[in-house]
Design a protein around this motif. Structure first.
Motif, PDB file in Angstrom:
ATOM      1  N   GLU A  55       0.818  -1.216   0.000  1.00 13.51           N
ATOM      2  CA  GLU A  55       0.000   0.000   0.000  1.00 13.51           C
ATOM      3  C   GLU A  55       0.851   1.265   0.000  1.00 13.51           C
ATOM      4  N   SER A  56       2.124   1.140   0.380  1.00 14.83           N
ATOM      5  CA  SER A  56       3.003   2.318   0.392  1.00 14.83           C
ATOM      6  C   SER A  56       3.511   2.668  -1.005  1.00 14.83           C
ATOM      7  N   LEU A  57       3.229   1.844  -2.004  1.00 23.45           N
ATOM      8  CA  LEU A  57       3.787   2.041  -3.338  1.00 23.45           C
ATOM      9  C   LEU A  57       2.994   3.019  -4.200  1.00 23.45           C
ATOM     10  N   GLU A  58       1.737   3.241  -3.864  1.00 24.38           N
ATOM     11  CA  GLU A  58       0.879   4.040  -4.737  1.00 24.38           C
ATOM     12  C   GLU A  58       1.447   5.426  -5.052  1.00 24.38           C
ATOM     13  N   PRO A  59       1.917   6.206  -4.069  1.00 22.94           N
ATOM     14  CA  PRO A  59       2.475   7.527  -4.416  1.00 22.94           C
ATOM     15  C   PRO A  59       3.673   7.437  -5.359  1.00 22.94           C
ATOM     16  N   ALA A  60       4.501   6.414  -5.185  1.00 27.03           N
ATOM     17  CA  ALA A  60       5.695   6.280  -6.020  1.00 27.03           C
ATOM     18  C   ALA A  60       5.353   5.882  -7.448  1.00 27.03           C
ATOM     19  N   LEU A  61       4.233   5.218  -7.652  1.00 28.92           N
ATOM     20  CA  LEU A  61       3.881   4.695  -8.966  1.00 28.92           C
ATOM     21  C   LEU A  61       3.077   5.666  -9.824  1.00 28.92           C
ATOM     22  N   ARG A  62       2.616   6.748  -9.276  1.00 30.22           N
ATOM     23  CA  ARG A  62       1.814   7.689 -10.060  1.00 30.22           C
ATOM     24  C   ARG A  62       2.625   8.247 -11.231  1.00 30.22           C
ATOM     25  N   ASP A  63       2.043   8.177 -12.430  1.00 34.51           N
ATOM     26  CA  ASP A  63       2.642   8.712 -13.659  1.00 34.51           C
ATOM     27  C   ASP A  63       3.914   7.984 -14.085  1.00 34.51           C
ATOM     28  N   VAL A  64       4.130   6.790 -13.555  1.00 35.68           N
ATOM     29  CA  VAL A  64       5.321   6.009 -13.919  1.00 35.68           C
ATOM     30  C   VAL A  64       4.987   5.076 -15.080  1.00 35.68           C
ATOM     31  N   GLU A  65       5.886   5.035 -16.054  1.00 34.24           N
ATOM     32  CA  GLU A  65       5.707   4.140 -17.199  1.00 34.24           C
ATOM     33  C   GLU A  65       6.535   2.870 -17.076  1.00 34.24           C
ATOM     34  N   SER A  66       7.759   2.977 -16.529  1.00 35.60           N
ATOM     35  CA  SER A  66       8.680   1.845 -16.471  1.00 35.60           C
ATOM     36  C   SER A  66       9.262   1.718 -15.073  1.00 35.60           C
ATOM     37  N   VAL A  67       9.463   0.473 -14.634  1.00 32.23           N
ATOM     38  CA  VAL A  67       9.936   0.195 -13.278  1.00 32.23           C
ATOM     39  C   VAL A  67      11.139  -0.732 -13.340  1.00 32.23           C
ATOM     40  N   PHE A  68      12.196  -0.355 -12.631  1.00 32.12           N
ATOM     41  CA  PHE A  68      13.297  -1.284 -12.357  1.00 32.12           C
ATOM     42  C   PHE A  68      13.003  -1.899 -11.002  1.00 32.12           C
ATOM     43  N   LEU A  69      12.847  -3.204 -10.987  1.00 31.79           N
ATOM     44  CA  LEU A  69      12.344  -3.895  -9.800  1.00 31.79           C
ATOM     45  C   LEU A  69      13.417  -4.798  -9.216  1.00 31.79           C
ATOM     46  N   LEU A  70      13.673  -4.601  -7.938  1.00 34.03           N
ATOM     47  CA  LEU A  70      14.629  -5.416  -7.190  1.00 34.03           C
ATOM     48  C   LEU A  70      13.994  -5.715  -5.848  1.00 34.03           C
ATOM     49  N   TRP A  71      13.913  -6.999  -5.484  1.00 35.38           N
ATOM     50  CA  TRP A  71      13.223  -7.387  -4.256  1.00 35.38           C
ATOM     51  C   TRP A  71      14.184  -7.561  -3.096  1.00 35.38           C
ATOM     52  N   PRO A  72      13.849  -6.993  -1.922  1.00 36.35           N
ATOM     53  CA  PRO A  72      14.705  -7.130  -0.739  1.00 36.35           C
ATOM     54  C   PRO A  72      14.474  -8.428   0.017  1.00 36.35           C
ATOM     55  N   GLY A  73      13.399  -9.122  -0.271  1.00 37.31           N
ATOM     56  CA  GLY A  73      13.062 -10.348   0.449  1.00 37.31           C
ATOM     57  C   GLY A  73      11.812 -10.923  -0.161  1.00 37.31           C
ATOM     58  N   TYR A  74      11.309 -12.015   0.382  1.00 36.48           N
ATOM     59  CA  TYR A  74      10.163 -12.636  -0.262  1.00 36.48           C
ATOM     60  C   TYR A  74       9.075 -12.992   0.729  1.00 36.48           C
ATOM     61  N   SER A  75       7.887 -12.467   0.472  1.00 36.12           N
ATOM     62  CA  SER A  75       6.647 -12.888   1.108  1.00 36.12           C
ATOM     63  C   SER A  75       5.652 -13.032  -0.025  1.00 36.12           C
ATOM     64  N   GLU A  76       5.070 -14.204  -0.184  1.00 35.40           N
ATOM     65  CA  GLU A  76       4.222 -14.452  -1.358  1.00 35.40           C
ATOM     66  C   GLU A  76       3.087 -13.449  -1.451  1.00 35.40           C
ATOM     67  N   ALA A  77       2.410 -13.190  -0.330  1.00 35.34           N
ATOM     68  CA  ALA A  77       1.268 -12.269  -0.362  1.00 35.34           C
ATOM     69  C   ALA A  77       1.709 -10.854  -0.696  1.00 35.34           C
ATOM     70  N   ALA A  78       2.777 -10.383  -0.042  1.00 36.97           N
ATOM     71  CA  ALA A  78       3.245  -9.021  -0.290  1.00 36.97           C
ATOM     72  C   ALA A  78       3.775  -8.873  -1.709  1.00 36.97           C
ATOM     73  N   THR A  79       4.475  -9.887  -2.202  1.00 31.27           N
ATOM     74  CA  THR A  79       5.022  -9.817  -3.552  1.00 31.27           C
ATOM     75  C   THR A  79       3.913  -9.751  -4.583  1.00 31.27           C
ATOM     76  N   ALA A  80       2.904 -10.595  -4.443  1.00 33.24           N
ATOM     77  CA  ALA A  80       1.787 -10.592  -5.383  1.00 33.24           C
ATOM     78  C   ALA A  80       1.070  -9.250  -5.372  1.00 33.24           C
ATOM     79  N   ALA A  81       0.868  -8.682  -4.183  1.00 32.15           N
ATOM     80  CA  ALA A  81       0.192  -7.386  -4.084  1.00 32.15           C
ATOM     81  C   ALA A  81       1.030  -6.273  -4.701  1.00 32.15           C
ATOM     82  N   ALA A  82       2.341  -6.328  -4.501  1.00 33.04           N
ATOM     83  CA  ALA A  82       3.214  -5.297  -5.058  1.00 33.04           C
ATOM     84  C   ALA A  82       3.244  -5.367  -6.580  1.00 33.04           C
ATOM     85  N   VAL A  83       3.336  -6.578  -7.143  1.00 33.85           N
ATOM     86  CA  VAL A  83       3.321  -6.724  -8.601  1.00 33.85           C
ATOM     87  C   VAL A  83       1.997  -6.224  -9.172  1.00 33.85           C
TER      88      VAL A  83
END
Length: 279
Positions: A55-83
């Motif tokens: 839920e903290s990603l919404e402000p960062a994603l506004r008006d963004v076309e391309s994302v460089f994605l690097l994961w700091p760790g893995y939680s299936e639920a959080a990862t799916a929601a972030a993607v």
């Protein structure tokens, strides 16, 4: 103008992605946990957020076309929601994965990066996966021992093709800013295969003092690394990988040269860039 969001923006690779995009005059937004301490190039917008808190990603994603994605760790639920959040805003993603095998239809992921790749492939995003082998930056873990003149570690004859983080970033920027990479699975490596003992010797030469390799017994290494890293499973994976690389060297590819039109940076060049870390 397209806006680029860089996650892991203060890490080994992400900070170079940020600086290279900014140097090209592109509009860059950096996702960071603490904007006040991020030390980003002039003109880069720092936005507070955390991939593990979708839920903290919404402000960062506004008006963004391309994302460089690097994961700091893995939680299936959080990862799916972030993607899912990324897919609501952006058109494409470049994911920093690892040198993993493609999954067959219906095959369950055995590795963290395979799981993230599958989520991205099913997200509706245009995607490219960068799959580097060993990072040269991981040898920073020897810094204290190198300063003392002896590196005591297992599998000195393990052969790696370590890649400079600047090359990973340069490939990421190339893919983010040019067409024709949708569905690409790019395996990245450095330009040479060196044993771990040879890596230590080169770092010592660059740092200006002799450094000796001392082979560490496996049981002692397992105990030491478990105390250091705190994850027995990760330790076993690392030991298994180094052991395999003694007889089956880490593979080299021509991907960096093919995409960038120049050879990858050598391990000695990496050591020269980091010489202050070993003195």
């Amino acid at each position: 103008m397209s806006k680029f969001l860089v996650t892991g923006a203060t890490g080994n690779v992400g900070r170079h992605v940020v600086s290279q995009l900014a140097e090209a005059g592109l509009e860059v937004r950096a996702l960071v946990r603490n904007p006040g301490t991020a030390r980003l190039p002039d003109g880069v917008e720092a936005v507070r957020g955390d991939l593990t808190v979708p839920e903290s990603l919404e402000p960062a994603l506004r008006d963004v076309e391309s994302v460089f994605l690097l994961w700091p760790g893995y939680s299936e639920a959080a990862t799916a929601a972030a993607v899912t959040a990324v897919a609501r805003h952006a058109r494409r993603v470049v994911y920093l994965s690892a040198d993993v095998e493609d999954l067959a239809d219906g095959e369950e992921p055995a590795l963290f990066h395979q799981s993230v790749e599958r989520l991205i492939r099913h997200s509706g995003l245009s995607w490219t996966f960068l799959r580097p082998g060993g990072f040269a930056a991981n040898t920073l873990g020897w810094a204290d021992q190198i300063r003392q003149g002896v590196v005591r570690w297992p599998f000195g004859q393990a052969v790696r093709a370590l890649i400079h983080e600047k090359d990973i970033a340069a490939v990421a920027v190339h893919v983010l800013t040019s067409a024709g990479h949708t569905g690409g699975r790019y395996v990245l490596s450095g330009p040479e295969q060196l044993t771990q003992a040879e890596q230590v010797r080169i770092i010592g030469e660059v740092a200006g003092h002799e450094v000796r390799w001392e082979e560490q017994p496996l049981d002692e290494a397992r105990e030491h690394l478990t105390a250091l890293w705190g994850d027995p499973g990760f330790v076993e994976t690392a030991l298994k990988g180094w052991g395999a690389a003694v007889d089956s060297p880490e593979r080299m590819t021509d991907t960096v040269r093919r995409l960038l039109g120049r050879p990858p940076l050598t391990f000695r060049q990496w050591a020269e860039d980091h010489v202050a870390d070993f003195r």
